[in-house]
Design a protein around this motif. Structure first.
Motif, PDB file in Angstrom:
ATOM      1  N   ILE A 280       4.499   8.299  45.671  1.00 15.81           N
ATOM      2  CA  ILE A 280       5.518   7.271  46.045  1.00 15.81           C
ATOM      3  C   ILE A 280       4.789   6.203  45.769  1.00 15.81           C
ATOM      4  O   ILE A 280       5.762   5.171  45.073  1.00 15.81           O
ATOM      5  N   GLU A 281       3.434   5.759  46.079  1.00 13.44           N
ATOM      6  CA  GLU A 281       2.909   4.567  45.616  1.00 13.44           C
ATOM      7  C   GLU A 281       2.904   4.215  44.250  1.00 13.44           C
ATOM      8  O   GLU A 281       3.113   3.097  43.835  1.00 13.44           O
ATOM      9  N   HIS A 282       2.744   5.062  43.556  1.00 15.69           N
ATOM     10  CA  HIS A 282       2.598   4.987  42.049  1.00 15.69           C
ATOM     11  C   HIS A 282       4.002   4.559  41.755  1.00 15.69           C
ATOM     12  O   HIS A 282       4.288   3.516  40.660  1.00 15.69           O
ATOM     13  N   ALA A 283       4.856   5.430  41.883  1.00 14.27           N
ATOM     14  CA  ALA A 283       6.394   5.121  41.696  1.00 14.27           C
ATOM     15  C   ALA A 283       6.673   3.677  42.041  1.00 14.27           C
ATOM     16  O   ALA A 283       7.482   2.910  41.168  1.00 14.27           O
TER      17      ALA A 283
ATOM     18  N   ASN B 279       4.951   0.951  42.659  1.00 13.48           N
ATOM     19  CA  ASN B 279       4.228  -0.023  41.893  1.00 13.48           C
ATOM     20  C   ASN B 279       4.737  -0.124  40.400  1.00 13.48           C
ATOM     21  O   ASN B 279       4.810  -1.224  39.756  1.00 13.48           O
ATOM     22  N   ILE B 280       5.069   1.186  39.879  1.00 17.76           N
ATOM     23  CA  ILE B 280       5.884   0.669  38.439  1.00 17.76           C
ATOM     24  C   ILE B 280       6.882   0.246  38.337  1.00 17.76           C
ATOM     25  O   ILE B 280       7.134  -0.165  37.652  1.00 17.76           O
ATOM     26  N   VAL B 281       7.742   0.465  39.300  1.00 16.93           N
ATOM     27  CA  VAL B 281       9.171  -0.036  39.603  1.00 16.93           C
ATOM     28  C   VAL B 281       8.908  -1.365  39.656  1.00 16.93           C
ATOM     29  O   VAL B 281       9.614  -2.213  39.019  1.00 16.93           O
ATOM     30  N   ARG B 282       8.066  -1.973  40.604  1.00 19.83           N
ATOM     31  CA  ARG B 282       7.783  -3.493  40.774  1.00 19.83           C
ATOM     32  C   ARG B 282       7.356  -4.035  39.415  1.00 19.83           C
ATOM     33  O   ARG B 282       7.624  -5.141  38.951  1.00 19.83           O
ATOM     34  N   SER B 283       6.733  -3.390  38.722  1.00 18.73           N
ATOM     35  CA  SER B 283       5.825  -4.001  37.374  1.00 18.73           C
ATOM     36  C   SER B 283       6.772  -4.167  36.321  1.00 18.73           C
ATOM     37  O   SER B 283       6.788  -4.948  35.516  1.00 18.73           O
ATOM     38  N   ALA B 284       8.009  -3.209  36.364  1.00 17.04           N
ATOM     39  CA  ALA B 284       8.990  -3.168  35.464  1.00 17.04           C
ATOM     40  C   ALA B 284      10.016  -4.291  35.563  1.00 17.04           C
ATOM     41  O   ALA B 284      10.548  -4.682  34.466  1.00 17.04           O
ATOM     42  N   GLY B 285      10.017  -4.852  36.867  1.00 19.57           N
ATOM     43  CA  GLY B 285      10.656  -6.169  36.979  1.00 19.57           C
ATOM     44  C   GLY B 285      12.274  -5.910  36.839  1.00 19.57           C
ATOM     45  O   GLY B 285      12.954  -4.740  36.859  1.00 19.57           O
TER      46      GLY B 285
ATOM     47  N   ALA C 187       9.432   9.077  36.253  1.00 18.87           N
ATOM     48  CA  ALA C 187       9.153  10.837  36.789  1.00 18.87           C
ATOM     49  C   ALA C 187       7.891  11.016  35.798  1.00 18.87           C
ATOM     50  O   ALA C 187       6.929  11.691  36.284  1.00 18.87           O
ATOM     51  N   GLU C 188       8.090  10.707  34.513  1.00 17.36           N
ATOM     52  CA  GLU C 188       6.909  11.178  33.571  1.00 17.36           C
ATOM     53  C   GLU C 188       5.729  10.268  33.789  1.00 17.36           C
ATOM     54  O   GLU C 188       4.620  10.864  33.832  1.00 17.36           O
ATOM     55  N   ARG C 189       6.093   9.037  34.111  1.00 20.39           N
ATOM     56  CA  ARG C 189       4.814   8.226  34.270  1.00 20.39           C
ATOM     57  C   ARG C 189       3.924   8.707  35.664  1.00 20.39           C
ATOM     58  O   ARG C 189       2.723   8.590  35.920  1.00 20.39           O
ATOM     59  N   VAL C 190       4.793   8.780  36.610  1.00 21.98           N
ATOM     60  CA  VAL C 190       4.227   9.179  37.922  1.00 21.98           C
ATOM     61  C   VAL C 190       3.508  10.535  37.742  1.00 21.98           C
ATOM     62  O   VAL C 190       2.465  10.829  38.502  1.00 21.98           O
ATOM     63  N   GLY C 191       4.082  11.635  36.874  1.00 24.12           N
ATOM     64  CA  GLY C 191       3.567  12.772  36.907  1.00 24.12           C
ATOM     65  C   GLY C 191       2.286  12.722  36.162  1.00 24.12           C
ATOM     66  O   GLY C 191       1.224  13.318  36.517  1.00 24.12           O
ATOM     67  N   LYS C 192       2.198  11.710  35.081  1.00 22.49           N
ATOM     68  CA  LYS C 192       0.821  11.606  34.415  1.00 22.49           C
ATOM     69  C   LYS C 192      -0.269  10.913  35.369  1.00 22.49           C
ATOM     70  O   LYS C 192      -1.392  11.452  35.338  1.00 22.49           O
TER      71      LYS C 192
ATOM     72  N   GLU D  55      13.020  14.102  37.817  1.00 19.16           N
ATOM     73  CA  GLU D  55      13.914  13.164  38.290  1.00 19.16           C
ATOM     74  C   GLU D  55      14.497  13.039  39.745  1.00 19.16           C
ATOM     75  O   GLU D  55      14.499  12.280  40.486  1.00 19.16           O
ATOM     76  N   LYS D  56      15.028  14.311  39.935  1.00 18.23           N
ATOM     77  CA  LYS D  56      15.850  14.467  41.284  1.00 18.23           C
ATOM     78  C   LYS D  56      14.938  14.551  42.383  1.00 18.23           C
ATOM     79  O   LYS D  56      15.070  13.854  43.388  1.00 18.23           O
ATOM     80  N   GLY D  57      13.689  15.250  42.153  1.00 20.24           N
ATOM     81  CA  GLY D  57      12.701  15.076  43.241  1.00 20.24           C
ATOM     82  C   GLY D  57      12.185  13.802  43.604  1.00 20.24           C
ATOM     83  O   GLY D  57      11.962  13.156  44.947  1.00 20.24           O
ATOM     84  N   LEU D  58      11.948  13.005  42.578  1.00 19.27           N
ATOM     85  CA  LEU D  58      11.485  11.695  42.864  1.00 19.27           C
ATOM     86  C   LEU D  58      12.434  10.792  43.489  1.00 19.27           C
ATOM     87  O   LEU D  58      12.468   9.907  44.561  1.00 19.27           O
ATOM     88  N   ARG D  59      13.783  11.072  42.887  1.00 20.37           N
ATOM     89  CA  ARG D  59      14.962  10.225  43.599  1.00 20.37           C
ATOM     90  C   ARG D  59      15.095  10.512  45.113  1.00 20.37           C
ATOM     91  O   ARG D  59      15.337   9.682  45.976  1.00 20.37           O
ATOM     92  N   ASP D  60      14.752  11.791  45.374  1.00 17.73           N
ATOM     93  CA  ASP D  60      15.228  12.029  46.938  1.00 17.73           C
ATOM     94  C   ASP D  60      13.765  11.637  47.680  1.00 17.73           C
ATOM     95  O   ASP D  60      13.993  11.057  48.807  1.00 17.73           O
ATOM     96  N   ASP D  61      12.440  11.674  46.975  1.00 16.14           N
ATOM     97  CA  ASP D  61      11.563  10.939  47.594  1.00 16.14           C
ATOM     98  C   ASP D  61      11.690   9.701  47.970  1.00 16.14           C
ATOM     99  O   ASP D  61      11.028   9.060  48.982  1.00 16.14           O
ATOM    100  N   LEU D  62      12.260   8.758  47.142  1.00 13.50           N
ATOM    101  CA  LEU D  62      12.304   7.517  47.015  1.00 13.50           C
ATOM    102  C   LEU D  62      13.414   6.885  47.969  1.00 13.50           C
ATOM    103  O   LEU D  62      13.623   5.661  48.115  1.00 13.50           O
ATOM    104  N   ARG D  63      14.438   8.068  48.451  1.00 18.51           N
ATOM    105  CA  ARG D  63      15.477   7.591  49.034  1.00 18.51           C
ATOM    106  C   ARG D  63      15.384   6.557  50.324  1.00 18.51           C
ATOM    107  O   ARG D  63      16.146   5.580  50.298  1.00 18.51           O
TER     108      ARG D  63
END
Length: 208
Positions: free
Chosen positions: A67-70, A72-78, A88-93, A101-109
């Motif tokens: 979640i924290e990775h996700a 931070n990535i979204v904040r950096s994307a601006g 989802a791919e970047r968080v997985g790596k 995508e669906k799992g991350l969307r649910d987690d970030l809800r």
């Protein structure tokens, strides 16, 4: 020891003491940040439950680095944002886990509701805080401030003051609507006509 050497020695001691004090302040600040982060995660877990998200796996995921990775990535994307698949791919790596995508969307809800992030179409962007909260709640099918206020007014057998409305919303929905939000909301509903009526210092919903 010369005067210059004594002054230099004194300054060394003073700067060393200053570094120690600053380090202690940093440690205290980090401890506080960690405590606040734990409280924030606990609040997000509670919010996930109110939003109807399964808390079994959800709680473990919210406490995970994914979640924290996700976020931070979204904040950096601006404002340009980042596509859901790419996120989802970047968080997985970054975590070495399989992230969909669906799992991350649910987690970030819960973080959508808190206004930390936005999801427009298939693009994640940083959120706008409280200003974005009502629109996000609509997108998630959660009751907005207007819906909650109208429900408690319609359920009340008599007109209600603003404080009584706030207490009723808190008891019924577990949310606190600031007084500064309720007053303009009621005036807007009153201006529309036929929705609420102002009776002295109290309000009532027009029964259908």
């Amino acid at each position: 020891m010369t005067m210059h050497e004594r002054e230099r020695s004194s300054r060394i001691v003073a700067e060393a003491t200053r570094i120690i004090d600053l380090s202690a302040q940093i440690d205290a600040a980090l401890d506080q940040a960690e405590r606040l982060d734990r409280e924030r995660i606990a609040a997000a877990v509670e919010l996930a439950g109110l939003a109807g998200v399964d808390l079994g796996a959800q709680q473990r995921r919210l406490a995970s680095p994914a979640i924290e990775h996700a976020l931070n990535i979204v904040r950096s994307a601006g404002d340009e944002g980042i596509p859901a698949g790419q996120l989802a791919e970047r968080v997985g790596k970054a975590t070495g886990r399989r992230v969909t995508e669906k799992g991350l969307r649910d987690d970030l809800r819960p973080f959508h509701v808190m206004g930390d992030i936005r999801l427009n179409g298939n693009l994640y962007r940083p959120g706008n805080g409280r200003a974005n909260r009502q629109r996000t709640k609509k997108q998630l099918g959660l009751p907005t401030d207007t819906v909650m206020v109208l429900e408690v007014l319609r359920a009340s057998p008599e007109p209600m003051g603003i404080r009584a409305m706030m207490d009723a919303v808190k008891e019924r929905f577990g949310e606190t609507i600031p007084r500064t939000s309720i007053s303009p909301l009621l005036r807007k509903l009153d201006d529309r006509g036929g929705i609420v009526v102002h009776l002295g210092d109290k309000w009532a919903a027009v029964k259908a």
